[in-house]
Scaffold this motif. Structure first.
Motif, PDB file in Angstrom:
ATOM      1  N   HIS A  99       1.155  -1.233   0.571  1.00  0.00           N
ATOM      2  CA  HIS A  99      -0.354   0.204   0.381  1.00  0.00           C
ATOM      3  C   HIS A  99       1.112   1.323  -0.043  1.00  0.00           C
ATOM      4  N   PRO A 100       0.092   2.222  -1.183  1.00  0.00           N
ATOM      5  CA  PRO A 100       1.105   3.919  -0.661  1.00  0.00           C
ATOM      6  C   PRO A 100       1.176   4.267   0.368  1.00  0.00           C
ATOM      7  N   ALA A 101       2.003   4.573   1.180  1.00  0.00           N
ATOM      8  CA  ALA A 101       2.681   5.118   2.734  1.00  0.00           C
ATOM      9  C   ALA A 101       1.937   6.930   1.655  1.00  0.00           C
ATOM     10  N   ASP A 102       2.713   7.438   0.626  1.00  0.00           N
ATOM     11  CA  ASP A 102       2.979   8.257   0.545  1.00  0.00           C
ATOM     12  C   ASP A 102       1.346   9.035   0.142  1.00  0.00           C
ATOM     13  N   ARG A 114     -15.311  14.722   4.740  1.00  0.00           N
ATOM     14  CA  ARG A 114     -16.378  13.772   4.594  1.00  0.00           C
ATOM     15  C   ARG A 114     -16.264  12.947   5.817  1.00  0.00           C
ATOM     16  N   PRO A 115     -16.876  13.534   7.096  1.00  0.00           N
ATOM     17  CA  PRO A 115     -16.135  12.315   8.110  1.00  0.00           C
ATOM     18  C   PRO A 115     -17.254  11.506   8.291  1.00  0.00           C
ATOM     19  N   ASP A 116     -18.224  11.172   7.309  1.00  0.00           N
ATOM     20  CA  ASP A 116     -19.688  10.524   7.535  1.00  0.00           C
ATOM     21  C   ASP A 116     -19.246   8.901   6.996  1.00  0.00           C
ATOM     22  N   THR A 117     -18.459   9.164   5.839  1.00  0.00           N
ATOM     23  CA  THR A 117     -18.086   8.711   5.459  1.00  0.00           C
ATOM     24  C   THR A 117     -17.019   7.549   4.738  1.00  0.00           C
ATOM     25  N   LEU A 118     -16.927   6.093   4.089  1.00  0.00           N
ATOM     26  CA  LEU A 118     -15.678   4.856   4.269  1.00  0.00           C
ATOM     27  C   LEU A 118     -15.260   5.589   2.964  1.00  0.00           C
ATOM     28  N   VAL A 119     -14.121   5.817   2.972  1.00  0.00           N
ATOM     29  CA  VAL A 119     -12.517   5.993   1.929  1.00  0.00           C
ATOM     30  C   VAL A 119     -12.122   5.057   1.576  1.00  0.00           C
ATOM     31  N   LEU A 120     -12.955   4.462   0.797  1.00  0.00           N
ATOM     32  CA  LEU A 120     -11.756   3.325  -0.601  1.00  0.00           C
ATOM     33  C   LEU A 120     -11.090   3.710  -0.586  1.00  0.00           C
ATOM     34  N   ASP A 155     -13.910  -0.686  -4.784  1.00  0.00           N
ATOM     35  CA  ASP A 155     -13.305  -1.896  -4.941  1.00  0.00           C
ATOM     36  C   ASP A 155     -13.509  -2.262  -3.334  1.00  0.00           C
ATOM     37  N   SER A 156     -14.043  -3.996  -3.507  1.00  0.00           N
ATOM     38  CA  SER A 156     -14.327  -3.830  -1.958  1.00  0.00           C
ATOM     39  C   SER A 156     -13.043  -4.768  -1.354  1.00  0.00           C
ATOM     40  N   LEU A 157     -11.786  -5.042  -1.790  1.00  0.00           N
ATOM     41  CA  LEU A 157     -10.477  -6.177  -1.544  1.00  0.00           C
ATOM     42  C   LEU A 157      -9.441  -5.173  -1.013  1.00  0.00           C
ATOM     43  N   TYR A 158      -9.302  -4.276  -1.986  1.00  0.00           N
ATOM     44  CA  TYR A 158      -8.282  -3.878  -1.273  1.00  0.00           C
ATOM     45  C   TYR A 158      -8.133  -2.739  -0.304  1.00  0.00           C
ATOM     46  N   GLY A 159      -7.258  -2.979   0.550  1.00  0.00           N
ATOM     47  CA  GLY A 159      -7.474  -2.313   2.084  1.00  0.00           C
ATOM     48  C   GLY A 159      -7.013  -1.632   2.593  1.00  0.00           C
ATOM     49  N   ASP A 184     -11.952  -7.297   4.829  1.00  0.00           N
ATOM     50  CA  ASP A 184     -11.691  -6.448   3.817  1.00  0.00           C
ATOM     51  C   ASP A 184     -13.786  -5.872   2.999  1.00  0.00           C
ATOM     52  N   THR A 185     -13.937  -6.991   2.733  1.00  0.00           N
ATOM     53  CA  THR A 185     -14.869  -7.085   1.618  1.00  0.00           C
ATOM     54  C   THR A 185     -16.593  -6.817   2.499  1.00  0.00           C
ATOM     55  N   GLU A 186     -16.470  -8.163   2.994  1.00  0.00           N
ATOM     56  CA  GLU A 186     -17.807  -7.536   4.261  1.00  0.00           C
ATOM     57  C   GLU A 186     -18.125  -6.368   5.540  1.00  0.00           C
ATOM     58  N   ALA A 187     -16.787  -6.212   5.455  1.00  0.00           N
ATOM     59  CA  ALA A 187     -16.840  -4.943   6.072  1.00  0.00           C
ATOM     60  C   ALA A 187     -17.537  -3.559   5.214  1.00  0.00           C
TER      61      ALA A 187
END
Length: 258
Positions: A99-102, A114-120, A155-159, A184-187
Protein backbone atom coordinates in the motif's frame (compact mmCIF):
# COMPACT_ATOMS: atom_id res chain seq x y z
CA UNK A 1 8.04 16.67 14.91
CA UNK A 2 4.64 16.16 13.32
CA UNK A 3 1.75 17.06 15.60
CA UNK A 4 -0.42 14.02 16.42
CA UNK A 5 -3.97 13.90 15.10
CA UNK A 6 -6.65 13.62 17.75
CA UNK A 7 -9.22 12.03 15.44
CA UNK A 8 -7.45 9.98 12.74
CA UNK A 9 -4.77 7.31 13.12
CA UNK A 10 -3.05 4.75 10.91
CA UNK A 11 -3.75 1.15 11.93
CA UNK A 12 -1.50 -1.65 10.65
CA UNK A 13 -2.31 -5.32 11.41
CA UNK A 14 0.69 -7.61 10.94
CA UNK A 15 1.37 -11.33 10.95
CA UNK A 16 4.87 -12.69 10.29
CA UNK A 17 5.77 -9.98 7.79
CA UNK A 18 9.47 -9.97 8.64
CA UNK A 19 11.66 -7.02 7.73
CA UNK A 20 9.02 -5.54 5.45
CA UNK A 21 7.01 -4.51 8.52
CA UNK A 22 9.70 -2.06 9.63
CA UNK A 23 9.94 -0.26 6.29
CA UNK A 24 6.14 -0.09 6.12
CA UNK A 25 5.90 1.40 9.61
CA UNK A 26 8.71 3.86 8.89
CA UNK A 27 6.97 4.99 5.69
CA UNK A 28 3.68 5.45 7.51
CA UNK A 29 5.31 7.35 10.38
CA UNK A 30 6.95 9.70 7.88
CA UNK A 31 3.45 10.64 6.71
CA UNK A 32 1.30 10.52 9.84
CA UNK A 33 1.17 10.68 13.63
CA UNK A 34 0.04 8.46 15.29
CA UNK A 35 0.63 5.01 13.78
CA UNK A 36 -0.61 1.96 15.67
CA UNK A 37 0.38 -1.64 14.92
CA UNK A 38 -1.39 -4.81 16.05
CA UNK A 39 0.91 -7.84 15.96
CA UNK A 40 -1.43 -10.75 15.26
CA UNK A 41 0.37 -13.58 17.02
CA UNK A 42 3.56 -13.26 14.95
CA UNK A 43 6.31 -15.77 15.69
CA UNK A 44 9.08 -14.03 13.73
CA UNK A 45 10.18 -11.69 16.52
CA UNK A 46 8.87 -8.55 14.82
CA UNK A 47 6.54 -7.71 17.68
CA UNK A 48 9.31 -7.52 20.26
CA UNK A 49 11.55 -5.49 17.96
CA UNK A 50 8.76 -3.06 17.13
CA UNK A 51 7.95 -2.65 20.82
CA UNK A 52 11.52 -1.49 21.38
CA UNK A 53 11.16 1.07 18.58
CA UNK A 54 7.88 2.30 20.05
CA UNK A 55 9.61 2.92 23.37
CA UNK A 56 11.56 5.74 21.71
CA UNK A 57 8.78 7.03 19.40
CA UNK A 58 5.68 8.57 21.05
CA UNK A 59 3.90 8.48 17.68
CA UNK A 60 4.08 4.67 17.48
CA UNK A 61 2.09 2.20 19.60
CA UNK A 62 2.16 -1.58 19.40
CA UNK A 63 -0.23 -4.26 20.61
CA UNK A 64 0.65 -7.97 20.55
CA UNK A 65 -2.04 -10.64 20.38
CA UNK A 66 -0.96 -13.93 21.99
CA UNK A 67 -1.94 -16.01 18.95
CA UNK A 68 -2.94 -15.49 15.33
CA UNK A 69 -6.62 -14.55 15.12
CA UNK A 70 -6.90 -13.12 11.60
CA UNK A 71 -6.75 -9.68 10.03
CA UNK A 72 -10.26 -8.68 11.02
CA UNK A 73 -9.72 -9.65 14.64
CA UNK A 74 -6.48 -7.66 14.73
CA UNK A 75 -8.17 -4.60 13.22
CA UNK A 76 -11.03 -4.90 15.73
CA UNK A 77 -8.55 -4.95 18.61
CA UNK A 78 -6.99 -1.76 17.28
CA UNK A 79 -10.37 -0.11 16.71
CA UNK A 80 -11.50 -0.79 20.25
CA UNK A 81 -8.31 0.74 21.62
CA UNK A 82 -8.75 3.70 19.25
CA UNK A 83 -12.28 4.34 20.44
CA UNK A 84 -11.15 4.20 24.08
CA UNK A 85 -8.52 6.82 23.24
CA UNK A 86 -11.08 9.11 21.58
CA UNK A 87 -10.22 8.52 17.91
CA UNK A 88 -13.05 8.61 15.38
CA UNK A 89 -11.37 7.23 12.22
CA UNK A 90 -8.69 4.69 11.37
CA UNK A 91 -6.80 4.28 8.11
CA UNK A 92 -6.09 0.57 7.76
CA UNK A 93 -3.13 -0.51 5.67
CA UNK A 94 -1.30 -3.80 5.20
CA UNK A 95 2.15 -4.38 6.65
CA UNK A 96 3.63 -6.05 3.56
CA UNK A 97 4.54 -2.94 1.56
CA UNK A 98 1.74 -3.21 -1.03
CA UNK A 99 0.00 0.00 0.00
CA UNK A 100 1.16 3.55 -0.84
CA UNK A 101 2.13 5.26 2.42
CA UNK A 102 2.72 8.53 0.55
CA UNK A 103 -1.04 8.78 -0.03
CA UNK A 104 -1.91 8.65 3.66
CA UNK A 105 -2.32 12.47 3.92
CA UNK A 106 -4.54 12.52 0.81
CA UNK A 107 -6.85 9.87 2.25
CA UNK A 108 -6.91 11.57 5.65
CA UNK A 109 -7.88 14.88 4.05
CA UNK A 110 -10.72 13.18 2.17
CA UNK A 111 -12.00 11.66 5.41
CA UNK A 112 -11.66 14.87 7.40
CA UNK A 113 -13.65 16.71 4.73
CA UNK A 114 -16.44 14.09 4.85
CA UNK A 115 -16.18 12.28 8.20
CA UNK A 116 -19.47 10.44 7.70
CA UNK A 117 -18.06 8.41 4.79
CA UNK A 118 -15.98 5.30 4.19
CA UNK A 119 -12.90 6.28 2.17
CA UNK A 120 -11.94 3.37 -0.08
CA UNK A 121 -8.74 2.91 -2.03
CA UNK A 122 -9.43 2.06 -5.68
CA UNK A 123 -6.40 0.02 -6.79
CA UNK A 124 -4.30 0.90 -9.79
CA UNK A 125 -2.45 -2.27 -10.81
CA UNK A 126 0.93 -2.55 -12.46
CA UNK A 127 2.65 -5.50 -14.12
CA UNK A 128 3.43 -7.09 -10.74
CA UNK A 129 -0.24 -7.99 -10.14
CA UNK A 130 -0.95 -11.73 -10.63
CA UNK A 131 -3.58 -12.11 -13.33
CA UNK A 132 -5.56 -14.67 -11.31
CA UNK A 133 -5.80 -12.23 -8.39
CA UNK A 134 -7.01 -9.43 -10.65
CA UNK A 135 -9.74 -11.60 -12.20
CA UNK A 136 -10.74 -12.96 -8.81
CA UNK A 137 -11.08 -9.40 -7.56
CA UNK A 138 -13.38 -8.53 -10.46
CA UNK A 139 -15.63 -11.45 -9.56
CA UNK A 140 -15.78 -10.47 -5.90
CA UNK A 141 -16.48 -6.85 -6.82
CA UNK A 142 -19.31 -7.96 -9.08
CA UNK A 143 -21.03 -9.68 -6.17
CA UNK A 144 -20.41 -6.65 -3.97
CA UNK A 145 -22.08 -4.34 -6.50
CA UNK A 146 -25.20 -6.52 -6.40
CA UNK A 147 -25.23 -6.81 -2.60
CA UNK A 148 -24.95 -3.02 -2.21
CA UNK A 149 -27.23 -2.11 -5.15
CA UNK A 150 -24.38 -0.37 -6.94
CA UNK A 151 -23.87 2.05 -4.05
CA UNK A 152 -20.54 3.25 -5.45
CA UNK A 153 -18.00 0.79 -4.06
CA UNK A 154 -14.97 1.12 -6.34
CA UNK A 155 -13.22 -1.95 -4.93
CA UNK A 156 -14.19 -4.21 -2.05
CA UNK A 157 -10.89 -6.00 -1.45
CA UNK A 158 -8.24 -3.28 -1.40
CA UNK A 159 -7.38 -2.89 2.28
CA UNK A 160 -5.99 0.66 2.08
CA UNK A 161 -9.01 2.59 3.40
CA UNK A 162 -10.38 4.73 6.22
CA UNK A 163 -13.11 3.42 8.52
CA UNK A 164 -15.40 5.35 10.87
CA UNK A 165 -14.38 3.64 14.10
CA UNK A 166 -17.74 3.46 15.91
CA UNK A 167 -19.66 2.28 12.85
CA UNK A 168 -17.28 -0.57 12.11
CA UNK A 169 -17.10 -1.75 15.72
CA UNK A 170 -20.90 -1.90 15.84
CA UNK A 171 -21.03 -3.88 12.58
CA UNK A 172 -18.38 -6.36 13.71
CA UNK A 173 -19.81 -6.87 17.18
CA UNK A 174 -23.23 -7.69 15.70
CA UNK A 175 -22.06 -10.98 14.12
CA UNK A 176 -19.21 -13.53 14.37
CA UNK A 177 -17.76 -13.18 10.87
CA UNK A 178 -15.25 -10.71 9.34
CA UNK A 179 -12.35 -11.94 11.47
CA UNK A 180 -10.04 -13.35 8.77
CA UNK A 181 -9.66 -12.93 4.99
CA UNK A 182 -13.39 -12.19 4.69
CA UNK A 183 -12.88 -8.96 6.63
CA UNK A 184 -12.19 -6.39 3.89
CA UNK A 185 -15.16 -7.13 1.65
CA UNK A 186 -17.71 -7.84 4.36
CA UNK A 187 -16.76 -4.67 6.21
CA UNK A 188 -17.57 -2.61 3.11
CA UNK A 189 -20.89 -4.33 2.42
CA UNK A 190 -22.13 -4.14 5.99
CA UNK A 191 -21.07 -0.54 6.44
CA UNK A 192 -22.98 0.40 3.28
CA UNK A 193 -25.98 -1.50 4.61
CA UNK A 194 -25.74 0.53 7.82
CA UNK A 195 -25.91 3.77 5.84
CA UNK A 196 -22.24 4.75 5.53
CA UNK A 197 -21.60 6.17 2.06
CA UNK A 198 -18.41 5.06 0.26
CA UNK A 199 -16.13 7.43 -1.61
CA UNK A 200 -13.22 6.24 -3.73
CA UNK A 201 -9.67 7.50 -4.11
CA UNK A 202 -7.30 5.98 -6.68
CA UNK A 203 -4.18 4.37 -5.24
CA UNK A 204 -1.49 2.12 -6.72
CA UNK A 205 -0.95 -1.39 -5.41
CA UNK A 206 2.40 -3.20 -5.62
CA UNK A 207 2.77 -6.97 -5.43
CA UNK A 208 6.30 -7.49 -4.14
CA UNK A 209 8.27 -10.59 -5.10
CA UNK A 210 10.02 -12.75 -2.52
CA UNK A 211 13.31 -11.25 -3.66
CA UNK A 212 11.93 -7.80 -2.82
CA UNK A 213 10.91 -8.94 0.65
CA UNK A 214 7.28 -9.54 -0.26
CA UNK A 215 5.28 -11.79 2.08
CA UNK A 216 1.86 -13.24 1.32
CA UNK A 217 -0.29 -15.49 3.50
CA UNK A 218 -3.03 -15.76 0.86
CA UNK A 219 -4.09 -19.36 0.22
CA UNK A 220 -5.92 -19.74 -3.10
CA UNK A 221 -8.06 -22.67 -1.99
CA UNK A 222 -8.78 -21.80 1.64
CA UNK A 223 -9.32 -18.06 1.16
CA UNK A 224 -11.35 -18.34 -2.04
CA UNK A 225 -13.63 -20.82 -0.28
CA UNK A 226 -13.94 -18.34 2.59
CA UNK A 227 -14.85 -15.55 0.14
CA UNK A 228 -17.41 -17.77 -1.59
CA UNK A 229 -19.05 -18.62 1.73
CA UNK A 230 -19.02 -14.93 2.67
CA UNK A 231 -20.78 -13.86 -0.53
CA UNK A 232 -23.31 -16.68 -0.12
CA UNK A 233 -24.18 -15.34 3.33
CA UNK A 234 -24.32 -11.74 2.17
CA UNK A 235 -26.50 -12.60 -0.83
CA UNK A 236 -28.87 -14.49 1.46
CA UNK A 237 -29.22 -11.44 3.68
CA UNK A 238 -29.55 -9.19 0.65
CA UNK A 239 -32.45 -11.24 -0.70
CA UNK A 240 -34.20 -10.97 2.66
CA UNK A 241 -33.77 -7.18 2.46
CA UNK A 242 -35.18 -6.87 -1.06
CA UNK A 243 -38.84 -6.23 -0.11
CA UNK A 244 -37.95 -3.30 2.15
CA UNK A 245 -35.47 -1.97 -0.41
CA UNK A 246 -38.17 -2.10 -3.07
CA UNK A 247 -40.57 -0.14 -0.85
CA UNK A 248 -37.93 2.53 -0.23
CA UNK A 249 -37.29 2.79 -3.95
CA UNK A 250 -41.01 3.32 -4.59
CA UNK A 251 -41.05 6.09 -1.98
CA UNK A 252 -38.01 7.77 -3.52
CA UNK A 253 -35.83 7.05 -0.46
CA UNK A 254 -32.19 5.91 -0.58
CA UNK A 255 -32.03 2.12 -0.12
CA UNK A 256 -29.46 2.32 2.66
CA UNK A 257 -29.62 5.01 5.28
CA UNK A 258 -28.80 5.30 8.98
Amino acid sequence: MQEPSRTHLVLIPSYNTGERLFSTVAAARAQWNPVWVVIDGSTDGTGERLQRLAATDPGLRVWQLPENQGKGAAVLRGLEAAREAGFTHALAMDSDGQHPADLIPTFMQASQARPDTLVLGRPIFDASAPRIRVWGRKLSNGWTHIETLWAGVGDSLYGFRIYPVNALIEVMRAQPWMRRFDFDTEAVVRLVWSGVKPINVDAPVKYLSAAEGGVSHFNYVRDNLLLSWMHARLMGEFLLRLPSLFVKRLRGLPPYQP
